[in-house]
Design an enzyme around this catalytic site. Sequence first.
Site, PDB file in Angstrom:
ATOM      1  N   SER A   7       0.701  -1.230  -0.041  1.00  0.00           N
ATOM      2  CA  SER A   7      -0.041  -0.022   0.126  1.00  0.00           C
ATOM      3  C   SER A   7       0.783   1.267   0.176  1.00  0.00           C
ATOM      4  O   SER A   7       2.095   1.383   0.607  1.00  0.00           O
ATOM      5  CB  SER A   7      -0.966   0.086   1.009  1.00  0.00           C
ATOM      6  OG  SER A   7      -1.680  -1.174   1.329  1.00  0.00           O
TER       7      SER A   7
HETATM    8  N1  SAM Z   1      -0.914  -4.282   4.108  1.00  0.00           N
HETATM    9  C1  SAM Z   1      -0.015  -4.579   2.729  1.00  0.00           C
HETATM   10  C2  SAM Z   1       1.469  -4.204   2.879  1.00  0.00           C
HETATM   11  O1  SAM Z   1       1.445  -3.250   3.787  1.00  0.00           O
HETATM   12  O2  SAM Z   1       2.149  -4.519   1.761  1.00  0.00           O
HETATM   13  C3  SAM Z   1      -0.547  -4.622   1.426  1.00  0.00           C
HETATM   14  C4  SAM Z   1      -1.840  -5.426   1.382  1.00  0.00           C
HETATM   15  S1  SAM Z   1      -2.519  -5.695  -0.142  1.00  0.00           S
HETATM   16  C5  SAM Z   1      -3.059  -4.080  -0.626  1.00  0.00           C
HETATM   17  C6  SAM Z   1      -3.750  -6.455   0.114  1.00  0.00           C
HETATM   18  C7  SAM Z   1      -3.409  -8.022   0.485  1.00  0.00           C
HETATM   19  O3  SAM Z   1      -4.643  -8.754   1.122  1.00  0.00           O
HETATM   20  C8  SAM Z   1      -2.882  -8.993  -0.690  1.00  0.00           C
HETATM   21  O4  SAM Z   1      -1.393  -9.346  -0.305  1.00  0.00           O
HETATM   22  C9  SAM Z   1      -3.860  -9.978  -0.680  1.00  0.00           C
HETATM   23  O5  SAM Z   1      -3.257 -11.119  -0.961  1.00  0.00           O
HETATM   24  C10 SAM Z   1      -4.533  -9.943   0.651  1.00  0.00           C
HETATM   25  N2  SAM Z   1      -5.824 -10.631   0.936  1.00  0.00           N
HETATM   26  C11 SAM Z   1      -6.856 -10.636  -0.041  1.00  0.00           C
HETATM   27  N3  SAM Z   1      -7.740 -11.328   0.531  1.00  0.00           N
HETATM   28  C12 SAM Z   1      -7.525 -11.677   1.600  1.00  0.00           C
HETATM   29  C13 SAM Z   1      -7.984 -12.465   2.715  1.00  0.00           C
HETATM   30  N4  SAM Z   1      -9.379 -13.050   2.765  1.00  0.00           N
HETATM   31  N5  SAM Z   1      -7.527 -13.024   3.722  1.00  0.00           N
HETATM   32  C14 SAM Z   1      -5.963 -12.574   3.907  1.00  0.00           C
HETATM   33  N6  SAM Z   1      -5.552 -11.761   2.905  1.00  0.00           N
HETATM   34  C15 SAM Z   1      -6.132 -11.422   1.743  1.00  0.00           C
END
Ligand code: SAM
Length: 656
Positions: free
Chosen positions: A61
């Site tokens: 993000s």
């Molecule tokens: N917080 C992260 C960072 O600082 O790099 C960025 C997160 S990214 C925008 C969103 C993440 O949510 C992705 O890695 C995706 O694989 C994960 N994601 C999506 N659905 C999910 C779920 N149901 N449970 C866990 N992770 C999930």
Amino acid sequence: MNLVRDRDRMVEQHIIRRGIQDKTVARAMRIVPREMFVDPGFEEFAYEDAPLSIGQGQTISQPFIVALMIEKSDLDAGDKVLEVGTGSGYAAAVASRIARHVYTVERHGALAHQARERFARLGYGNIDVRIGDGSKGWLKAAPFDAIIVSAGAPEVPPSLKEQLDLGGRLIIPVGPNDEQRLKRITRTGADAFEEEDLGGVFFVPLIGEDAWTATHPLYTPAARTERTPAQLIADTAETFSSVDDENFTRLFDRFADSRIVLLGESTHGTAEFYHARAAISRHLIERHGFNLIAVEADWPDAAAIDRLVAGREPSQARPFGRFPTWMWQNEEFIGFVRWMRAENIRRQASRADAIRFHGLDLYNMTESIRMVIDYLDRVSPDAAAVARERYGCLSPWQTNPVTYGRAILTDAFQSCEDAVSQQCKELLTRSLGESEDNDGFLDATQSARLLAAAERYYRIMYYGGSKAWNLRDTYMAETVEHLLDFHGPNAKMIVWAHNSHIGDARFADMAAARDEINLGQLCRQRFDGMTSLIGCGTHSGEVLAASEWDGQAEKKRINPALAESYEYLCHQAGKERFFLDFDRNQDLRAGLVDQRLQRFIGVIYRPETERVSHYMLTSLPQQYDAFLWFDETHALTPLYRQQAAGGNPETFPFGP
Ligand code: SAM
């Protein structure tokens, strides 16, 4: 590159000047080296105020949004925090510099492992990472003072609200992709919550049971209307010329972190599917530490192969003698057996553990009884005598067990249920250390389990319906679990079975119309985030199949796929051989998600009644994580043809 200076500038320009007032957030962002959370080569972009790709189609993000979410979650030094969507690990790392403990969940195993390594390298000891579906929260660690969700959900998942402590704050993006709003939900009482709107945002989707399921009525990624499904396939297909090329096997590196990779097939008689599964298995074993192969075959028959490839005395003279013999008595499979043998010889020389070969199915009662009794004869002749007596109950049915269910309804025959389940229980309570013979013990316990399951299977089969199918697939899933337990925490398994067992049943008419569950679904549910389901399909060519149960194997022409099917779309994509990754290509997933027909050819193929007997409505990108395509395919080469021409069938598979 002066990264410390860049970091200070980022905090000044993109965090403080844009209105983040919480000094603890700014301080934490000055401490955490963001460049360690981006892919190698991208360090110089780490301090721009933009999201960056981190692989698996996901992003780290933008710094401002991380700061905003953490500020709005009002973290205190004593707080326990849950972050859903670990991604690179950056947001969790920042939160961990403020709060007491951070729990974080990520659905992609590879990203979770990478984040875990980064925390270890930085010495951040107050972060726990779990692979799984974070839309359900982390029940064991609840309640939380704050929950931060780093991916957008259609609605606020109820479990997350329930896992907030009194006064706890949940920060979450909610709404369809182009209208996401960042919300703060505060728990003000046992059943009371306050909700505030913090403005518009754009996050990747939260994919999970309590979030986007891709069939959700609001799920409308823009691309869905722009390209036809066949174009989407053509654009995202990863092509290869031969399964023996590195170009092909390397496609499977992305599954290196899975604990179980399940490889399907849309027929039980196609040479390309066997070749592909052998090549993938060799690669995963050689490069990624996989060490178990488990197949849709009975335990005792597979045990004979297991002994053969380990260089031990065969336990059974002619395994796989039961219809459909060609499923394993074929040249393509024997090629793989030879490779396993050679690999194990190599491993013996370097004192490494052998690769193992096991059966997940439950049909061979006769040999299973023999395996239990042989073992008990060796370790406890008295117990062997009792087992003989108990299994004697099954003897009238051993050769034709389908008559068992009906027969025990009459008073003339008694059910063997108590006898076989008692025998199974007793064997399981015996200690593994009783003899030095660990593998004999494994063979005996698995055979006893098989017999208990098979007795029930044939008993309920008589009534029809989904119960017998469900029992069989549940038994296979339990066997997967027992094997992983038996072989220990480093065990990694590859499963070979038909698409109908491997493609998650919840996304096929088998669940909706027939109440059926299957192995792929159960593995996903039991090994959340550690299971990869890969289907195989074809448009036309030839297949080895029978016309009726117990019939002769015949080489049959496969009809070209029906126009309403996924197979037709793959054919229209105009590429001979390719691989589709539904996890990495969300547009493809969205474009193919609406149900269509999928073809399932088993040991029997009836081209004349194909539409009714072999097609089923499914959602391909929800059933599988990936799909392997061979536009035109060839029939397996059964061994007995060679044998008829002068070979000796009695020597299979131990002969030359
Ligand atoms: N917080 C992260 C960072 O600082 O790099 C960025 C997160 S990214 C925008 C969103 C993440 O949510 C992705 O890695 C995706 O694989 C994960 N994601 C999506 N659905 C999910 C779920 N149901 N449970 C866990 N992770 C999930």
